[in-house]
Design a protein around this motif. Structure first.
Motif, PDB file in Angstrom:
ATOM      1  N   LEU A   1       6.885  10.230  -2.311  1.00  0.00           N
ATOM      2  CA  LEU A   1       7.131   9.089  -2.600  1.00  0.00           C
ATOM      3  C   LEU A   1       8.281   8.386  -1.545  1.00  0.00           C
ATOM      4  CD1 LEU A   1       7.411   9.580  -6.466  1.00  0.00           C
ATOM      5  CD2 LEU A   1       5.570   8.538  -5.227  1.00  0.00           C
TER       6      LEU A   1
ATOM      7  N   ILE B   1       2.972  14.892  -3.985  1.00  0.00           N
ATOM      8  CA  ILE B   1       3.035  13.546  -3.594  1.00  0.00           C
ATOM      9  C   ILE B   1       4.420  13.222  -3.031  1.00  0.00           C
ATOM     10  CG2 ILE B   1       1.477  12.473  -5.266  1.00  0.00           C
ATOM     11  CD1 ILE B   1       3.783  11.906  -7.075  1.00  0.00           C
TER      12      ILE B   1
ATOM     13  N   HIS C   1       0.717  -1.368   0.195  1.00  0.00           N
ATOM     14  CA  HIS C   1      -0.048   0.153  -0.149  1.00  0.00           C
ATOM     15  C   HIS C   1       0.767   1.313  -0.061  1.00  0.00           C
ATOM     16  CE1 HIS C   1      -3.239   2.882   0.729  1.00  0.00           C
ATOM     17  NE2 HIS C   1      -2.541   3.315   2.169  1.00  0.00           N
TER      18      HIS C   1
ATOM     19  N   LEU D   1      -1.376  13.932 -10.343  1.00  0.00           N
ATOM     20  CA  LEU D   1      -0.957  13.892  -8.856  1.00  0.00           C
ATOM     21  C   LEU D   1      -0.391  15.020  -8.560  1.00  0.00           C
ATOM     22  CD1 LEU D   1       0.227  10.162  -8.976  1.00  0.00           C
ATOM     23  CD2 LEU D   1      -1.818  10.650  -8.062  1.00  0.00           C
TER      24      LEU D   1
ATOM     25  N   GLN E   1       1.336   2.844 -12.193  1.00  0.00           N
ATOM     26  CA  GLN E   1       1.392   3.411 -10.697  1.00  0.00           C
ATOM     27  C   GLN E   1       2.728   4.439 -10.920  1.00  0.00           C
ATOM     28  OE1 GLN E   1       0.288  -0.087 -10.526  1.00  0.00           O
ATOM     29  NE2 GLN E   1      -1.395   0.900 -10.101  1.00  0.00           N
TER      30      GLN E   1
ATOM     31  N   LYS F   1       1.408   4.899  -5.922  1.00  0.00           N
ATOM     32  CA  LYS F   1       0.677   5.816  -6.347  1.00  0.00           C
ATOM     33  C   LYS F   1      -0.050   5.772  -7.606  1.00  0.00           C
ATOM     34  CE  LYS F   1       2.144   8.147  -2.655  1.00  0.00           C
ATOM     35  NZ  LYS F   1       1.065   8.233  -1.277  1.00  0.00           N
ATOM     36  N   THR F   2      -1.350   5.798  -7.743  1.00  0.00           N
ATOM     37  CA  THR F   2      -2.103   5.674  -8.915  1.00  0.00           C
ATOM     38  C   THR F   2      -2.368   6.944  -9.822  1.00  0.00           C
ATOM     39  OG1 THR F   2      -3.241   3.522  -8.217  1.00  0.00           O
ATOM     40  CG2 THR F   2      -4.085   4.732  -9.976  1.00  0.00           C
TER      41      THR F   2
ATOM     42  N   ASP G   1       3.544   2.097  -1.027  1.00  0.00           N
ATOM     43  CA  ASP G   1       4.683   2.282  -2.178  1.00  0.00           C
ATOM     44  C   ASP G   1       4.146   2.286  -3.524  1.00  0.00           C
ATOM     45  OD1 ASP G   1       6.417   1.329  -0.224  1.00  0.00           O
ATOM     46  OD2 ASP G   1       6.331  -0.879  -0.963  1.00  0.00           O
TER      47      ASP G   1
END
Length: 374
Positions: free
Chosen positions: A124, A122, A93, A119, A106, A97-98, A95
Motif C-alpha cells: 500500500l 499487497i 490508480h 488480497l 477498496q 486496491k479492490t 492508491d
C-alpha cells in the motif's frame, strides 16, 4: 450486539482555536445490526453534521460497509470512481486496491500487508505530496512536516454522479507522533495534525463566509469538469495548499485522452443544496475543473483564470480554524456527506509504518441539486 436505546448523536466539541461547526460522534449502535429506525437517525444526522464517527466497529464486514453506503441511494449501482478504459494513467490508480469478494470496497493505506480480505502480498502507498505538488517540503523535514495532499470530492466527474456518502474504516493505524501541516502559500498558515489524519472542511462554511457578491457569483455559476479528469490532470501539479492545480500547460491534451463522449462531460452547479437543511455548499473539486459558465451566459475558458477564481473562493474555507483533522483509532468507522464537505489525505509515513483502511463510495443515481432546483 444490536442497539438497545438507539443511536445518540453528539456534535463534536471544537478544539482550542477551532471554529468547526460540523461533525458528530454516534454511540449506542452496532453497524452490523442496524434497524430502520437507527438508519433514519443516522441519515438525518449525516445531512445535519456532514461527518459521523462511530467508535469500536472493527468487526464490520466489507459487505456491511457496502450495504450501509448503498443504503443512502438504493438506486445507485456503479462504483464511486467508476472504471475507465485507461485506468493505469489515472492519478487514482496506484492508491486503490479492490477487495475481490466485495469490489465496491477498496483497501488504502501504507506499507506491506501479507494478507487481507482475499488480497495477498499487497504493497500500500499512502499518497505523498512530493508526487503531486509543484513544490515540496525538504526531505529532512519529511517526518515532522506535511501538507494537505489534495482537497477533493470523491467523484468521477465524468458520466457518473458524485456519490452521496463515503465510508472509511480504520483497520490498522500507526500512532504516537504528530506532524505540522504547512500551507506554504505565503500565508504562514499551519496546523498540528495527528499522523495520517483525514482532514475535512465544511463546504457550507466555505459558502457562508463569502462576501455577498461572491455568494451571488457562486449561486449563479456552474463548473464544467474536464473529461476523464484524473487522466487529464495526470501531467499537472498541485498548489502547495492542495487546493487545485498550478497552470503550467501540463494537462494531457484532449486528443490524447480516451474517447470523449460529450454527454458524459459534467457541468454542475458551483453550490449544492442540502436535501434536509436547504443550506448551500460551495462544492467544487478544484483539481478537476476546466471551465466556468457564468450566470450571464459567459463561459470562462482560460484555465489559469478558472483556477484562480475558484481558489480565491475556496481558500478561506480551508483556513486552519475551519479544518477538522480526525485522529484515527483502530475500529473508527467514519461516514461523511460527500456532497457537503471537502476532504484531504494528509501525512508522510516511514516505510515501516503500516496503515490499513477500507473505503467505499457508490456513484449516485442522480446529480446534485443546485440553488434554484428541487
Amino acid at each position: 450486539m444490536p442497539s438497545v436505546t438507539g443511536p445518540v448523536v453528539q456534535p463534536l466539541t471544537p478544539p482550542a482555536g477551532s471554529t468547526i461547526n460540523f461533525g458528530a460522534t454516534v454511540t449506542g449502535i452496532d453497524i452490523e445490526n442496524l434497524t430502520d429506525a437507527d438508519f433514519a437517525i443516522i441519515c438525518e444526522a449525516l445531512f445535519t453534521h456532514q461527518v459521523l464517527i462511530f467508535k469500536g466497529q472493527s468487526h464490520v464486514t466489507p459487505r456491511t460497509q457496502y450495504e450501509l453506503t448503498n443504503r443512502f441511494d438504493p438506486a445507485a449501482t456503479s462504483y464511486g470512481h467508476g472504471k475507465t478504459v485507461d485506468a493505469k494513467r489515472s492519478i487514482l490508480h496506484p492508491d486503490l486496491k479492490t477487495i475481490p469478494h466485495q469490489p465496491q470496497v477498496q483497501v488504502i493505506g501504507n506499507g506491506f500487508v501479507p494478507e487481507y480480505e482475499g488480497l495477498k502480498n499487497i504493497q500500500l502507498r499512502h499518497p505523498h505530496h512530493k508526487t503531486f505538488h509543484a513544490t515540496t517540503i525538504p526531505e529532512t523535514d519529511d517526518l515532522t512536516h506535511t501538507r494537505f495532499y489534495r482537497w477533493h470530492i470523491d467523484a468521477a466527474f465524468y458520466g457518473l454522479a458524485p456519490p452521496i456518502v463515503t465510508t472509511l474504516l480504520a483497520v490498522k493505524v500507526p500512532s504516537g507522533r504528530r506532524q505540522i501541516c504547512r500551507y506554504d502559500d505565503g500565508s504562514g498558515d499551519e496546523l498540528s495534525v495527528p499522523l495520517g489524519t483525514t482532514a475535512f472542511v465544511s463546504s457550507y462554511t466555505s459558502y457562508d463566509i463569502l462576501s455577498p457578491p461572491d455568494q451571488e457569483f457562486a449561486r449563479t455559476t456552474k463548473v464544467e469538469y474536464a473529461p476523464h479528469p484524473y487522466i487529464w490532470m495526470s501531467g499537472a501539479k498541485s498548489r502547495p495548499d492542495g487546493l487545485g492545480m498550478v497552470s503550467e500547460g501540463k494537462e494531457i491534451p484532449l486528443e490524447d485522452l480516451p474517447p470523449i463522449e460529450e454527454d458524459k462531460v459534467q457541468i454542475l452547479p458551483m453550490c449544492w443544496k442540502n436535501p434536509v437543511t436547504g443550506k448551500l455548499a460551495l462544492q467544487v473539486h478544484p483539481s478537476a475543473i476546466r471551465k466556468l459558465h457564468l450566470g450571464d451566459g459567459t463561459i470562462v475558458e482560460d484555465l489559469k483564470e478558472v483556477r484562480d477564481v475558484v481558489h480565491r473562493l475556496q481558500r478561506p474555507g480551508i483556513g486552519p480554524e475551519h479544518v477538522y483533522a480526525h485522529d484515527w483509532e483502530e475500529g473508527d468507522f467514519v461516514l461523511f456527506y460527500n456532497r457537503g464537505v471537502l476532504h484531504s489525505v494528509v501525512g508522510a509515513f516511514a516505510e515501516s509504518e503500516v496503515r490499513l483502511f477500507r473505503q467505499c463510495n457508490v456513484a449516485a443515481s442522480e446529480l446534485p441539486v443546485g440553488p434554484d432546483e428541487e
